[in-house]
Design a protein around this motif. Structure first.
Motif, mmCIF file in Angstrom:
data_model
loop_
_atom_site.group_PDB
_atom_site.id
_atom_site.type_symbol
_atom_site.label_atom_id
_atom_site.label_comp_id
_atom_site.label_asym_id
_atom_site.label_seq_id
_atom_site.Cartn_x
_atom_site.Cartn_y
_atom_site.Cartn_z
ATOM 1 N N ILE A 88 0.868 -1.190 0.000
ATOM 2 C CA ILE A 88 0.000 0.000 0.000
ATOM 3 C C ILE A 88 0.901 1.236 0.000
ATOM 4 O O ILE A 88 1.622 1.496 0.972
ATOM 5 N N VAL A 89 0.890 1.946 -1.121
ATOM 6 C CA VAL A 89 1.830 3.048 -1.322
ATOM 7 C C VAL A 89 1.073 4.285 -1.807
ATOM 8 O O VAL A 89 0.907 4.496 -3.021
ATOM 9 N N PRO A 90 0.578 5.111 -0.884
ATOM 10 C CA PRO A 90 -0.134 6.325 -1.312
ATOM 11 C C PRO A 90 0.827 7.339 -1.943
ATOM 12 O O PRO A 90 2.031 7.264 -1.724
ATOM 13 N N MET A 91 0.300 8.283 -2.680
ATOM 14 C CA MET A 91 1.161 9.252 -3.353
ATOM 15 C C MET A 91 1.818 10.209 -2.368
ATOM 16 O O MET A 91 2.842 10.798 -2.661
ATOM 17 N N GLY A 92 1.221 10.389 -1.214
ATOM 18 C CA GLY A 92 1.868 11.111 -0.114
ATOM 19 C C GLY A 92 1.721 10.231 1.115
ATOM 20 O O GLY A 92 0.626 9.755 1.408
ATOM 21 N N PHE A 93 2.800 9.983 1.833
ATOM 22 C CA PHE A 93 2.741 9.021 2.947
ATOM 23 C C PHE A 93 2.173 9.631 4.224
ATOM 24 O O PHE A 93 1.694 8.908 5.088
ATOM 25 N N CYS A 94 2.263 10.967 4.362
ATOM 26 C CA CYS A 94 1.799 11.616 5.592
ATOM 27 C C CYS A 94 0.500 12.379 5.343
ATOM 28 O O CYS A 94 0.298 12.910 4.237
ATOM 29 N N PHE A 95 -0.328 12.465 6.354
ATOM 30 C CA PHE A 95 -1.531 13.308 6.296
ATOM 31 C C PHE A 95 -1.087 14.737 5.970
ATOM 32 O O PHE A 95 -0.285 15.321 6.701
ATOM 33 N N PRO A 96 -1.609 15.328 4.873
ATOM 34 C CA PRO A 96 -1.093 16.638 4.453
ATOM 35 C C PRO A 96 -1.733 17.823 5.165
ATOM 36 O O PRO A 96 -1.334 18.961 4.943
ATOM 37 N N GLY A 97 -2.752 17.590 6.010
ATOM 38 C CA GLY A 97 -3.443 18.699 6.676
ATOM 39 C C GLY A 97 -4.627 19.183 5.846
ATOM 40 O O GLY A 97 -4.936 18.627 4.787
ATOM 41 N N TYR A 98 -5.283 20.220 6.363
ATOM 42 C CA TYR A 98 -6.502 20.731 5.723
ATOM 43 C C TYR A 98 -6.239 22.032 4.979
ATOM 44 O O TYR A 98 -5.393 22.838 5.384
ATOM 45 N N ASP A 99 -7.023 22.243 3.909
ATOM 46 C CA ASP A 99 -6.944 23.525 3.205
ATOM 47 C C ASP A 99 -7.885 24.535 3.877
ATOM 48 O O ASP A 99 -8.537 24.220 4.883
ATOM 49 N N ASP A 100 -7.992 25.739 3.314
ATOM 50 C CA ASP A 100 -8.782 26.811 3.945
ATOM 51 C C ASP A 100 -10.265 26.467 4.034
ATOM 52 O O ASP A 100 -10.991 27.018 4.856
#
Ligand code: SF4
Length: 207
Positions: A88-100
């Motif tokens: 299982i290899v997501p394109m970003g490994f860490c939760f990127p946070g929320y936008d505005d």
């Protein structure tokens, strides 16, 4: 020389690039990479990036999206979380946070640039990639991606039956937000999902 998978996974688990040398705004929390590597899995699941719930649990697809994805694949939770069967290899490994607007940010760009080519090289036994969502389409399909996500998924036969290896099956994200898309594109359930289930079943045994 191909680096060992174990060494690479250890380096990823210790990664702090998005805090210490970010390409833009730094990650607003401590990194917690969520990735499952495997020497024996024949199928690789390439998703987007962990959401908050996955960030907290460390378990990928441990949410309603994961339930829908397992249903699409025709596998149990036990099978899905068996690292000898699925990477299982997501394109970003860490939760990127929320936008505005309170939505999830896109996967961190630093991640694919730094890790994905090396991870794929360290897992040469992968036969099939489930490319989930536009970011995975872009990285795994490159110029073979169509103009939109819908067009890319609609062209799944041409993409899947091409001579490229590993084989790639483009999918939409199984998020509840895509329920409308699934209703508008009924062919996805009637045409694509039976093939997906069959391909997964035939590759369930580790190499
Ligand atoms: S998202 Fe990827 S590159 Fe950024 S800190 Fe996490 S593992 Fe490292």
């Amino acid at each position: 020389m191909t680096e060992t998978l174990e060494r690479l996974l250890a380096d990823i688990r210790a990664c702090r690039i998005c805090v210490e040398r970010p390409d833009g705004r730094p990650l607003p929390h401590e990194p917690r990479p969520v990735v499952v590597g495997s020497r024996t899995a024949r199928v690789l699941i390439a998703g987007q990036a962990p959401g908050l719930r996955v960030h907290e649990s460390g378990l990928p697809f441990n949410d309603r999206s994961g339930d829908r994805l397992r249903d699409w694949m025709g596998v149990t939770r036990e099978e899905f979380y068996d690292a000898s069967r699925f990477a299982i290899v997501p394109m970003g490994f860490c939760f990127p946070g929320y936008d505005d607007k309170g939505g999830d940010m896109p996967p961190r760009r630093e991640c694919a640039a730094r890790w994905h080519g090396r991870l794929m090289a360290a897992m040469p036994q992968i036969e099939l990639v489930l490319a989930i969502g536009q970011y995975a389409h872009r990285w795994h399909l490159g110029a073979r991606r169509r103009k939109s996500l819908t067009e890319t998924v609609m062209d799944w036969r041409e993409i899947f039956f091409s001579s490229y290896r590993p084989k790639i099956l483009p999918l939409p994200h199984p998020s509840w937000r895509n329920t409308g898309w699934l209703k508008r594109n009924a062919w996805f359930e009637t045409d694509l999902l039976p093939l997906l289930k069959g391909e997964i079943r035939s590759r369930l045994q580790p190499k």
